[in-house]
Design a protein around this motif. Structure first.
Motif, PDB file in Angstrom:
ATOM      1  N   SER A 140      57.533 -59.607-106.158  1.00 45.11           N
ATOM      2  CA  SER A 140      58.604 -60.543-105.848  1.00 45.11           C
ATOM      3  C   SER A 140      59.943 -59.827-105.982  1.00 45.11           C
ATOM      4  N   ALA A 141      60.864 -60.153-105.098  1.00 43.12           N
ATOM      5  CA  ALA A 141      62.197 -59.532-105.149  1.00 43.12           C
ATOM      6  C   ALA A 141      63.164 -60.347-105.979  1.00 43.12           C
ATOM      7  N   SER A 142      62.667 -61.224-106.819  1.00 41.04           N
ATOM      8  CA  SER A 142      63.494 -62.153-107.591  1.00 41.04           C
ATOM      9  C   SER A 142      64.632 -61.454-108.323  1.00 41.04           C
ATOM     10  N   GLY A 143      65.852 -61.951-108.093  1.00 37.02           N
ATOM     11  CA  GLY A 143      67.003 -61.449-108.813  1.00 37.02           C
ATOM     12  C   GLY A 143      67.626 -60.206-108.219  1.00 37.02           C
ATOM     13  N   PHE A 144      66.926 -59.555-107.296  1.00 34.89           N
ATOM     14  CA  PHE A 144      67.436 -58.303-106.734  1.00 34.89           C
ATOM     15  C   PHE A 144      67.272 -58.257-105.214  1.00 34.89           C
ATOM     16  N   GLU A 145      67.413 -59.409-104.563  1.00 39.07           N
ATOM     17  CA  GLU A 145      67.321 -59.425-103.104  1.00 39.07           C
ATOM     18  C   GLU A 145      68.581 -58.803-102.496  1.00 39.07           C
ATOM     19  N   PRO A 146      68.441 -58.035-101.414  1.00 43.40           N
ATOM     20  CA  PRO A 146      69.648 -57.571-100.718  1.00 43.40           C
ATOM     21  C   PRO A 146      70.488 -58.766-100.282  1.00 43.40           C
ATOM     22  N   GLU A 147      71.800 -58.655-100.442  1.00 44.23           N
ATOM     23  CA  GLU A 147      72.687 -59.796-100.206  1.00 44.23           C
ATOM     24  C   GLU A 147      72.522 -60.372 -98.810  1.00 44.23           C
ATOM     25  N   GLU A 148      72.345 -59.499 -97.827  1.00 40.82           N
ATOM     26  CA  GLU A 148      72.242 -59.980 -96.445  1.00 40.82           C
ATOM     27  C   GLU A 148      70.925 -60.693 -96.169  1.00 40.82           C
ATOM     28  N   HIS A 149      69.993 -60.617 -97.104  1.00 41.80           N
ATOM     29  CA  HIS A 149      68.701 -61.291 -96.900  1.00 41.80           C
ATOM     30  C   HIS A 149      68.458 -62.397 -97.920  1.00 41.80           C
ATOM     31  N   LYS A 150      69.506 -62.813 -98.617  1.00 39.21           N
ATOM     32  CA  LYS A 150      69.376 -63.922 -99.559  1.00 39.21           C
ATOM     33  C   LYS A 150      68.886 -65.163 -98.824  1.00 39.21           C
ATOM     34  N   GLY A 151      68.006 -65.901 -99.483  1.00 33.16           N
ATOM     35  CA  GLY A 151      67.478 -67.114 -98.865  1.00 33.16           C
ATOM     36  C   GLY A 151      66.175 -66.910 -98.140  1.00 33.16           C
ATOM     37  N   LYS A 152      65.795 -65.646 -97.914  1.00 37.01           N
ATOM     38  CA  LYS A 152      64.507 -65.378 -97.264  1.00 37.01           C
ATOM     39  C   LYS A 152      63.408 -65.269 -98.321  1.00 37.01           C
ATOM     40  N   ARG A 153      62.192 -65.486 -97.881  1.00 36.07           N
ATOM     41  CA  ARG A 153      61.035 -65.381 -98.774  1.00 36.07           C
ATOM     42  C   ARG A 153      60.635 -63.908 -98.853  1.00 36.07           C
ATOM     43  N   LEU A 154      61.270 -63.188 -99.768  1.00 31.99           N
ATOM     44  CA  LEU A 154      61.150 -61.733 -99.786  1.00 31.99           C
ATOM     45  C   LEU A 154      60.191 -61.236-100.860  1.00 31.99           C
ATOM     46  N   CYS A 155      59.555 -60.142-100.551  1.00 36.37           N
ATOM     47  CA  CYS A 155      58.904 -59.324-101.569  1.00 36.37           C
ATOM     48  C   CYS A 155      59.439 -57.904-101.426  1.00 36.37           C
ATOM     49  N   ARG A 156      59.324 -57.147-102.489  1.00 35.30           N
ATOM     50  CA  ARG A 156      59.785 -55.764-102.504  1.00 35.30           C
ATOM     51  C   ARG A 156      58.569 -54.888-102.782  1.00 35.30           C
ATOM     52  N   ALA A 157      58.155 -54.117-101.814  1.00 35.07           N
ATOM     53  CA  ALA A 157      56.886 -53.403-101.896  1.00 35.07           C
ATOM     54  C   ALA A 157      57.059 -52.001-102.454  1.00 35.07           C
ATOM     55  N   LEU A 158      56.252 -51.699-103.505  1.00 36.34           N
ATOM     56  CA  LEU A 158      56.130 -50.352-104.056  1.00 36.34           C
ATOM     57  C   LEU A 158      54.873 -49.732-103.451  1.00 36.34           C
TER      58      LEU A 158
END
Length: 659
Positions: A140-158
């Motif tokens: 989960s990208a919680s708390g550290f989403e790129p500003e331009e993608h705020k509001g999207k259902r994001l994950c951050r993949a390692l």
């Protein structure tokens, strides 16, 4: 529309059956106005309120309801479905809410990342050639989403790269490279490339084998078996378990995993209530390494991923020994179909040393009783970590909750010339060019007490001296202080003063005038060292204190709120306790935060020996005497028993008669 004429269950707290899960999805689709592709994030039992459960008598009819969390066209919806009436009772759109990440989303996101051209180009610069051997973990990208993608259902993949199909790929992190994936659109929206720590050696050079078929195992480790020739001591009827004086119901949710309902202890002929509901309801795992490749990590393994969905099938390893009883569980897929996880819960008995003993030196005469315990457990693998949740029930009326942490440390890459002393305290070098950052694990346990089915009070207890400053006597006492309001009850452990907390009935007493209660006795714990303004502390407010008490509220179920995924706001315990509600003569819920401080070691590699976190609930004034006095002495084997031909004989029992 599928219909369920009568539930194939005998108690209102039994988990939904497969038929009920699929019927609930059918009813939801037929009764709502959603016309797109519906994704079901949760279909679980809508547990009846506590007063309703208390009214239930065996044989009563009851309405079965399902709680649904669904997603359609990037929006989240909640509904309550009546399975008896085949209708939607409640239906609500929840704007700006992101439910937990589903296993199906994880699998799809993995393939999306591995096939992204920009990501492949950056991975190739790090020495990746065979992309079929790449491992991707979407966090989960919680708390550290790129500003331009705020509001999207994001994950951050390692990601990591294996050297062969059966290799431990986590030995080779693809460092400094992340892919942000929009899970609604299922596409990579941004690649973050922070550079390679060592361009001459971008990947660590060594494998980290641990599988039995890939390492040399020793031959001086003799087999140990657990044998119960007469079978176990429990009785099981559906989800109801009886063991010695204990009676309880085994439950399950996709979010929490193992849940206990209606926990009672038999006192003579009387079955007495202890807990209405108990579970591990939330986790937070903050990382402390300031490296931007790792400082963002703060996983909520229960709220963001649902530990129940990550549970193991326990027949595949030696997770339990002896005579075992397994419970299968039903959960929903993202399409709304039921899926059975066989043997998700294991129950067995195990020996745990001496329970009580006394030797009468003048006789001589010895009596010993073994501390056998009933163990009910499940194990969840959340990417690299394995969490084993154990609940122990003891003959003396005690309950212990324990988590064993094992698996593989989340890791990164350092330059080839870096040594362990360069940055010790932020991370450890555990293998050539592999670092494991400092981190913590916090588990919050929700304990819905129900002592003697009565109103309750909460007390803080600690040791203090008695008498004046000049008094040379050795007096001290355990001082008990009533916790009258929620903010008074926000407390931390104090082992130097022997602090514990007591939940007691406002209405019942034992034969000696002591209010009937249970105490929560903490074991080792740790506080969160992050700054109060940090995103960790804001999102996981429950880690601010070890001990919390709230008055029962059916809607307050999870310590970090219902939807922590991609939520930067403070919700859950810190929000609820702002009201500072009264705790005197109320129906009380205890929330205990159990922390583990993990400063990694080279000895943790390649698989971490278990770290253990636990606490104990013990009867304190609940009974008039030790209930385990009635236990029979067990057979005890001597050295002669082991070497004799008849080494399976029962031997003498663990007591000695007077001469």
């Amino acid at each position: 529309m599928a219909q369920v004429e009568a539930p194939a269950v005998d108690h209102p707290l039994d988990p939904l059956t497969a038929e009920e899960i699929e019927a609930a999805a059918d009813i939801f689709e037929a009764e709502t106005d959603l016309d797109g592709e519906i994704k079901y994030h949760n279909i679980t039992l809508a547990e009846p309120p506590k007063p309703k459960v208390k009214e239930f008598e065996p044989g009563d009819t009851f309405d079965r309801k399902a709680a649904i969390v669904a997603r359609e066209d990037g929006e989240t919806y909640e509904a309550t479905v009546s399975l008896a009436e085949n209708t939607v009772l409640e239906y609500e759109h929840l704007p700006d809410v992101e439910p937990a990440v589903m296993p199906e989303e994880i699998e799809e996101a993995r393939e999306i990342v591995k096939n992204d051209p920009e990501w492949r180009e950056a991975a190739a610069k790090r020495g990746v050639e065979n992309f079929d051997l790449v491992m991707v973990d979407p966090w989960s990208a919680s708390g550290f989403e790129p500003e331009e993608h705020k509001g999207k259902r994001l994950c951050r993949a390692l990601s990591w790269i294996k050297t062969s199909e059966n290799d431990n790929g986590r030995a080779r992190p693809i460092e400094g490279l992340f892919a942000f994936v929009d899970l609604d659109e299922m596409k990579v929206v941004e690649i973050e490339d922070n550079g390679v720590p060592d361009e001459d050696s971008p990947l660590p050079p060594e494998d980290a084998d641990y599988r039995a078929d890939r390492v040399e195992t020793r031959d001086d480790y003799e087999h140990l078996d657990v044998v119960q020739p007469d079978g176990p001591s429990w009785e099981v009827d559906g989800n109801k378990v009886e063991w010695l004086d204990w009676e309880l119901r085994v439950g399950w949710t996709a979010r929490e995993g193992l849940v206990f309902h209606d926990v009672k202890f038999n006192d003579g002929d009387e079955s007495r209530q202890v807990l209405h509901r108990a579970s591990a309801c939330e986790m937070a795992v903050p990382y402390g390494d300031p490296d931007p490749n790792h400082s963002w990590k703060n996983a909520f393994d229960i709220g963001e991923y649902h530990a129940g969905r990550m549970a193991n099938q326990l027949t595949e390893g030696c997770d339990c020994l002896g005579v075992m009883k397994y419970f299968d569980v039903e959960m929903n897929t993202i399409e709304g179909e039921a899926e059975t996880l066989e043997s998700a819960i294991c129950m067995h008995e195990e020996d745990d040393g001496i329970l009580w003993k006394h030797t009468e030196e003048r006789k001589p005469h010895t009596e010993v009783r073994r501390r056998r315990r009933l163990v009910i457990s499940f194990i969840a693998t959340v990417y690299n970590y394995d969490y084993a949740f154990y609940w122990y029930f003891y003959p003396d009326g005690g309950i212990e909750a324990e988590v064993r942490l094992t698996g593989i440390d989340s890791n990164g890459v350092v330059p080839a010339d870096e040594t362990a002393e360069d940055t010790y305290g932020q991370y450890a070098i555990v293998a050539p060019q592999v670092k494991a950052p400092i981190h913590q694990h916090f588990f919050n346990f929700r304990l819905d007490f129900d002592i003697d089915d009565s109103s309750m009070r909460a007390y803080e207890v600690h040791n203090e001296p008695t008498g004046s400053e000049r008094d040379r006597k050795n007096g001290f006492r355990a001082k008990e202080t009533l916790l009258e309001r929620e903010n008074e009850a926000r407390q931390d452990i104090d082992p130097n003063r022997g602090r514990y907390w007591r939940i007691a009935s406002s209405e019942t007493e034992n034969s000696y005038g002591r209010s009937c209660g249970y105490k929560l006795e903490p074991h080792t714990n740790v506080s969160a060292p992050m700054k109060p303004t940090s995103s960790y502390m804001r999102r996981s407010g429950f880690i601010q204190n070890h001990f919390w008490v709230t008055p029962y509220n059916d809607s307050e179920r999870f310590a970090a709120g219902d939807y922590p995924n991609l939520n930067d706001d403070t919700t859950g315990l810190t929000e609820w306790t702002e009201e500072d509600r009264s705790l005197v003569d109320e129906d009380l819920v205890v929330w205990y935060t159990q922390g583990v401080n993990h400063v990694p070691r080279a000895e943790d590699w390649p698989v971490l020996p278990v770290e253990i976190a636990s606490f104990h609930l013990k009867p304190e004034g609940f009974l008039d005497s030790n209930p385990s006095i009635s236990l029979p002495a067990e057979p005890c084997h001597t050295e002669h028993d082991i070497t004799s031909p008849d080494n399976g004989s029962s031997g003498d029992d663990c007591s000695s008669a007077d001469d």
